[in-house]
Motif scaffolding. Structure first.
Motif, short mmCIF file in Angstrom:
data_model
loop_
_atom_site.label_atom_id
_atom_site.label_comp_id
_atom_site.label_asym_id
_atom_site.label_seq_id
_atom_site.Cartn_x
_atom_site.Cartn_y
_atom_site.Cartn_z
N ASP A 40 -96.70 -68.19 26.59
CA ASP A 40 -95.95 -66.99 26.95
C ASP A 40 -94.45 -67.22 27.01
OD1 ASP A 40 -98.36 -65.46 27.40
OD2 ASP A 40 -98.59 -66.57 29.27
N ALA A 41 -94.01 -68.46 26.92
CA ALA A 41 -92.58 -68.78 27.07
C ALA A 41 -91.68 -68.01 26.10
CB ALA A 41 -92.36 -70.29 26.95
N PRO A 42 -92.02 -67.88 24.81
CA PRO A 42 -91.13 -67.10 23.94
C PRO A 42 -90.96 -65.65 24.40
CG PRO A 42 -92.61 -68.42 22.60
CD PRO A 42 -93.10 -68.51 24.03
N ASN A 43 -92.04 -65.02 24.81
CA ASN A 43 -91.91 -63.63 25.28
C ASN A 43 -91.17 -63.54 26.60
OD1 ASN A 43 -93.09 -62.50 23.05
ND2 ASN A 43 -95.12 -62.38 23.95
N LEU A 44 -91.32 -64.53 27.45
CA LEU A 44 -90.55 -64.53 28.69
C LEU A 44 -89.05 -64.66 28.39
CD1 LEU A 44 -92.94 -66.77 30.80
CD2 LEU A 44 -92.47 -64.33 31.16
N LEU A 45 -88.71 -65.49 27.41
CA LEU A 45 -87.29 -65.61 27.03
C LEU A 45 -86.79 -64.35 26.33
CD1 LEU A 45 -87.11 -69.34 25.87
CD2 LEU A 45 -86.43 -68.34 28.07
N ARG A 46 -87.65 -63.69 25.59
CA ARG A 46 -87.27 -62.40 24.99
C ARG A 46 -86.98 -61.38 26.09
NH1 ARG A 46 -91.65 -64.05 21.32
NH2 ARG A 46 -90.62 -64.52 19.33
N LEU A 47 -87.78 -61.41 27.12
CA LEU A 47 -87.57 -60.49 28.24
C LEU A 47 -86.28 -60.83 28.98
CD1 LEU A 47 -88.89 -58.05 29.47
CD2 LEU A 47 -90.22 -59.57 30.93
N ARG A 48 -85.99 -62.11 29.14
CA ARG A 48 -84.72 -62.50 29.78
C ARG A 48 -83.54 -62.04 28.94
NH1 ARG A 48 -83.16 -68.61 31.31
NH2 ARG A 48 -83.16 -68.77 29.06
N ALA A 49 -83.63 -62.15 27.63
CA ALA A 49 -82.56 -61.67 26.75
C ALA A 49 -82.42 -60.15 26.86
CB ALA A 49 -82.83 -62.08 25.30
N PHE A 50 -83.54 -59.45 26.97
CA PHE A 50 -83.51 -58.00 27.16
C PHE A 50 -82.78 -57.65 28.46
CE2 PHE A 50 -85.67 -54.41 29.31
CZ PHE A 50 -85.28 -53.37 28.47
N PHE A 51 -83.09 -58.37 29.54
CA PHE A 51 -82.40 -58.12 30.80
C PHE A 51 -80.90 -58.32 30.65
CE2 PHE A 51 -86.42 -59.48 33.30
CZ PHE A 51 -86.92 -58.19 33.27
N ARG A 52 -80.51 -59.34 29.93
CA ARG A 52 -79.07 -59.60 29.73
C ARG A 52 -78.42 -58.48 28.93
NH1 ARG A 52 -79.37 -66.17 28.98
NH2 ARG A 52 -79.78 -66.53 31.18
N ARG A 53 -79.11 -57.98 27.93
CA ARG A 53 -78.54 -56.86 27.16
C ARG A 53 -78.45 -55.61 28.04
NH1 ARG A 53 -82.31 -58.87 23.54
NH2 ARG A 53 -83.61 -57.00 23.65
N GLN A 54 -79.47 -55.38 28.84
CA GLN A 54 -79.44 -54.23 29.75
C GLN A 54 -78.29 -54.37 30.75
OE1 GLN A 54 -80.80 -51.41 29.69
NE2 GLN A 54 -82.71 -51.56 28.60
N PHE A 55 -78.08 -55.55 31.27
CA PHE A 55 -77.01 -55.79 32.23
C PHE A 55 -75.64 -55.44 31.64
CE2 PHE A 55 -73.86 -58.41 34.43
CZ PHE A 55 -74.08 -58.00 35.74
N ARG A 56 -75.46 -55.77 30.36
CA ARG A 56 -74.18 -55.48 29.69
C ARG A 56 -73.96 -53.98 29.49
NH1 ARG A 56 -75.65 -60.09 26.49
NH2 ARG A 56 -76.35 -58.72 24.84
#
Length: 110
Positions: A40-56
């Protein structure tokens, strides 16, 4: 499941019993039925990247209300369970765009 394996997808605390869980991918991060495995690590990192884009793109107070608890739990509790090698390999699979995540149109970061 996108974010994790589920101990019982038909017994979700987020939807009616006997029906597949309707929760958004980030809700799994704090679900008691979620099981996070190295696969699941790749999808967890995809979700973290999504959070960062949302934060911006969101006002910070709005981000904190909507995604803050999930982003914090991901960074503080879930990702540290994985070894550095697992996370480095997973990061190589992440393109950091919305195409990698099952989003509704209104959740897009474009």
């Amino acid at each position: 499941m996108f974010t994790a394996a589920c101990a019982d997808q038909l017994a979700s605390p987020h939807g009616p019993a006997g029906q597949p869980c309707p929760a958004r991918p980030w809700v799994c991060l704090m679900c008691p039925l979620a099981v996070f495995l190295p696969r699941d690590a790749p999808n967890l990192l995809r979700l973290r990247a999504f959070f960062r884009r949302q934060f911006r793109q969101m006002p910070s107070d709005q981000f904190m209300r909507v995604f803050g608890p999930y982003a914090d739990h991901l960074d503080a509790e879930i990702l540290p369970r994985f070894g550095e090698h697992t996370l480095l390999e997973a990061a190589a699979e992440v393109a950091d765009d919305d195409q990698e995540i099952p989003l509704r149109p209104e959740e897009s970061t474009r």
